[in-house]
Design a protein around this motif. Sequence first.
Motif, PDB file in Angstrom:
ATOM      1  N   SER A  78       2.080   4.629  -8.578  1.00  0.00           N
ATOM      2  CA  SER A  78       1.388   5.558  -9.475  1.00  0.00           C
ATOM      3  C   SER A  78       0.240   6.278  -8.790  1.00  0.00           C
ATOM      4  O   SER A  78      -0.199   7.336  -9.254  1.00  0.00           O
ATOM      5  CB  SER A  78       0.863   4.806 -10.701  1.00  0.00           C
ATOM      6  OG  SER A  78      -0.049   3.786 -10.321  1.00  0.00           O
ATOM      7  N   LEU A  79      -0.262   5.717  -7.688  1.00  0.00           N
ATOM      8  CA  LEU A  79      -1.400   6.326  -6.999  1.00  0.00           C
ATOM      9  C   LEU A  79      -1.036   6.795  -5.596  1.00  0.00           C
ATOM     10  O   LEU A  79      -1.888   6.856  -4.709  1.00  0.00           O
ATOM     11  CB  LEU A  79      -2.559   5.325  -6.929  1.00  0.00           C
ATOM     12  CG  LEU A  79      -3.172   4.930  -8.282  1.00  0.00           C
ATOM     13  CD1 LEU A  79      -4.180   3.806  -8.101  1.00  0.00           C
ATOM     14  CD2 LEU A  79      -3.834   6.137  -8.934  1.00  0.00           C
ATOM     15  N   LEU A 104       0.815  -1.217   0.000  1.00  0.00           N
ATOM     16  CA  LEU A 104       0.000   0.000   0.000  1.00  0.00           C
ATOM     17  C   LEU A 104       0.848   1.267   0.000  1.00  0.00           C
ATOM     18  O   LEU A 104       0.355   2.347   0.321  1.00  0.00           O
ATOM     19  CB  LEU A 104      -0.958  -0.024   1.199  1.00  0.00           C
ATOM     20  CG  LEU A 104      -2.047  -1.097   1.088  1.00  0.00           C
ATOM     21  CD1 LEU A 104      -2.720  -1.341   2.426  1.00  0.00           C
ATOM     22  CD2 LEU A 104      -3.077  -0.705   0.034  1.00  0.00           C
ATOM     23  N   GLY A 105       2.122   1.133  -0.346  1.00  0.00           N
ATOM     24  CA  GLY A 105       2.968   2.299  -0.533  1.00  0.00           C
ATOM     25  C   GLY A 105       3.623   2.800   0.736  1.00  0.00           C
ATOM     26  O   GLY A 105       3.221   2.485   1.855  1.00  0.00           O
ATOM     27  N   ASN A 106       4.656   3.622   0.539  1.00  0.00           N
ATOM     28  CA  ASN A 106       5.380   4.237   1.656  1.00  0.00           C
ATOM     29  C   ASN A 106       5.840   3.201   2.685  1.00  0.00           C
ATOM     30  O   ASN A 106       5.693   3.397   3.891  1.00  0.00           O
ATOM     31  CB  ASN A 106       4.525   5.311   2.322  1.00  0.00           C
ATOM     32  CG  ASN A 106       4.321   6.513   1.424  1.00  0.00           C
ATOM     33  OD1 ASN A 106       5.244   7.272   1.154  1.00  0.00           O
ATOM     34  ND2 ASN A 106       3.101   6.675   0.929  1.00  0.00           N
ATOM     35  N   ALA A 138      -8.095   1.715  -3.295  1.00  0.00           N
ATOM     36  CA  ALA A 138      -7.733   2.333  -4.571  1.00  0.00           C
ATOM     37  C   ALA A 138      -6.254   2.158  -4.892  1.00  0.00           C
ATOM     38  O   ALA A 138      -5.876   1.931  -6.047  1.00  0.00           O
ATOM     39  CB  ALA A 138      -8.086   3.825  -4.547  1.00  0.00           C
ATOM     40  N   ILE A 139      -5.410   2.268  -3.883  1.00  0.00           N
ATOM     41  CA  ILE A 139      -3.967   2.218  -4.147  1.00  0.00           C
ATOM     42  C   ILE A 139      -3.384   0.817  -3.999  1.00  0.00           C
ATOM     43  O   ILE A 139      -2.190   0.619  -4.236  1.00  0.00           O
ATOM     44  CB  ILE A 139      -3.201   3.201  -3.229  1.00  0.00           C
ATOM     45  CG1 ILE A 139      -3.362   2.813  -1.759  1.00  0.00           C
ATOM     46  CG2 ILE A 139      -3.659   4.630  -3.471  1.00  0.00           C
ATOM     47  CD1 ILE A 139      -2.582   3.718  -0.812  1.00  0.00           C
ATOM     48  N   LYS A 197      -4.787  11.836  -8.833  1.00  0.00           N
ATOM     49  CA  LYS A 197      -5.011  10.480  -9.325  1.00  0.00           C
ATOM     50  C   LYS A 197      -5.571   9.588  -8.228  1.00  0.00           C
ATOM     51  O   LYS A 197      -6.463   8.764  -8.460  1.00  0.00           O
ATOM     52  CB  LYS A 197      -3.711   9.887  -9.864  1.00  0.00           C
ATOM     53  CG  LYS A 197      -3.214  10.538 -11.148  1.00  0.00           C
ATOM     54  CD  LYS A 197      -1.945   9.846 -11.632  1.00  0.00           C
ATOM     55  CE  LYS A 197      -1.453  10.458 -12.942  1.00  0.00           C
ATOM     56  NZ  LYS A 197      -0.208   9.796 -13.428  1.00  0.00           N
ATOM     57  N   ALA A 198      -5.019   9.743  -7.026  1.00  0.00           N
ATOM     58  CA  ALA A 198      -5.495   8.929  -5.903  1.00  0.00           C
ATOM     59  C   ALA A 198      -6.960   9.237  -5.596  1.00  0.00           C
ATOM     60  O   ALA A 198      -7.763   8.336  -5.322  1.00  0.00           O
ATOM     61  CB  ALA A 198      -4.626   9.171  -4.673  1.00  0.00           C
TER      62      ALA A 198
END
Length: 693
Positions: free
Chosen positions: A223-224, A184-186, A216-217, A232-233
């Motif tokens: 990219s989101l 989920l990023g980060n 969503a991500i 975009k997110a």
Amino acid sequence: MGLCLTAGVLLAAMVFPFVGGLGLASNRAADTVDQTSGDLAKGELPLVTTIQDMNGEAIAYLYDQYRVPLESAQISDTMKAAILAIEDKRFFDHHGVDWQGIARAAAKAGVDGGATQGASTLTQQYVKNYMAFVLGADNEQEAWEKATEATIGRKMREARVALQLEQQMSKDEILTGYLNIVPLGNQTYGVGAAAKAYFNTTADKLTVPQAALLAAIANRPSSLNPGASPEKALERRNLVIDKMRENNAFGTDQGEAEKKAGEYKAAPLGIVEDLQILPKGCVGAGDGPIYGFFCSYLLDYLRESGITDKQLQRGGLTIKTTLDPKATKAAKAAAEQQVPKTQNGISNVMSVVQPGTDKHRVRALVASRDYGNKAELGQVARPVPAEVLPFGPGSVNKIFTAAAAMEKRITGIDKTIDVPATYASRVYPNGNKPWVVENSGKYNDKMSLTQALATSPNTGFVILQEKTGLDSVVDMAYRLGMRETLQGVNRSGEPIKADKSNGPTQGDWTKQNNAGSYTLGPGATSVLELANVAATIVSAGTWCPPTPVEKVVDRYGKDIPLKEKPCEQAVEPDLANSLAQGMSHDTSGSGTAAAAAAGSGWNRPAIGKTGTTEEHKSVAFLAATPQYAGAVMTYADGNSPQVICANPIRFCPGSSQGVFGGQVAAPTWFNAMKAIHEGLPVAPLPPAAAKYK
């Protein structure tokens, strides 16, 4: 009809794994699939390792993937509804594989040779993420590319594992597993970590807009990224909300559902200004940067004790250490009081060890400098209080000469030794000439060994070393605790290479070159080992490896054994106790540390020995009570070491008034130890044995 025929062929390949060149035509492939589905069913994911202090408080974390594993009940229904709406709305209706999607992918492959189309079920995505982020965690990028390669073979492997998985796990277990593994990023993996990082909340309290953003991500965090690409997110989040409405997540009343969806879509992204990412590694560990040196030493110790980097970064271990927050803060304050962290080119380090006959626990490792990567701020990212430094402890080494001479009954603590003003040694020649040694001050021609240890005349200990034998003195130093210092590094303090091409060791070099200056302490030294020498002496001669670990526990609560060296009786108790009495006058009377002791208000029995190198580029102080042992070294750690002067601490090249061990180093020890001993009873030193008097 073409799609149906293709699906039939693929189904046949699933049922009969030896048919077709689809990557499943061997028993080995089948075994791999079985193993993967079995591992997935167990749900063992990379977890965060927690490092604790002696009180069980977390001081640092290690991880490749920041993940907070959750049970199904700990994840909100809203989060589950969001991910199903956007990823697999028929999740509860299929058996793990979207056959129509795979058929479309096969038809596409027949046209352009790829398999770029075809929707994956949530179960298949669970398999894909497991392949990339669990089995391939050593190289996630490469593993992700392999797990998402556009080939029908990959699709088939993924599908077969998904089919097996649905026979071994319930739908809720698969959904929970997916929500625990998805990137989920980060640096976050799974909704538990992401809920904390993005919203500073828990997964069971996620609102619809929050859950929709995470959904969503999912799988598209780059990219989101809501921080880097908020537009975009937001667009993708609102799409998820629409899908949730279509999936009746907001009820079957269309008007009411439309109204709720509109309200949810109008909400801002709502991520916190500072992402709540769990601190990682030793930089900034604990209460500011003061625990970093201990943390760095701990990791080196664990690796040498059999714990792998993979276990540390992915195992979800709980490591309870010996770090004492009170002792660490007191030592850090004392070190900085004598040498400010902004002082260019001069460092002040301290190690604290708790004596014992079963274990020597490292309670504090500090420096006047902070631990960190910002060299421009004077920070250093090495465990300097524990590593062998290329600086000498000076006359601290006279302890080893005294101990070796006492063991051979050459002298005792009350017996007198010769202390001429100068001495020309023919045992340790200077080329073709005698080696001439002078004292740094005026002394009586004769004094007791106890007085000599307190006042530190050079000539007396060179003579005593001649009578005892250099090899015996070096061996005594090793036995009492200078082990890595003597056998782990060369004369310059560089770790000995595996092929020993940069040898010999410092201990071997000293013996081979008949280096009589050893008793005056010019060579590389470990401050931690100096502290452990003091601990050995006040532990009735019992040497134990200084250890930063109480225990290591795996994710299931099971203790992991470490390969640690056992304790040894380095010298007999009577010798150690007598040596302790012989070293007990340095902190009083005319002792070299007496002024520092008085200045701090010190009033406890203690052993002690100061040290100063010939060029005054480093000084040291070793001391202990029966409760705590410690050592301090102040040294020129810049690129151009120079003479150090005190009051105030500074470089003073060419000066004849360089700093001594009774200055800076000794006050650091007493100021720290006074705070560390606060509330403890006064403990007497053991009596000396008659045979060593």
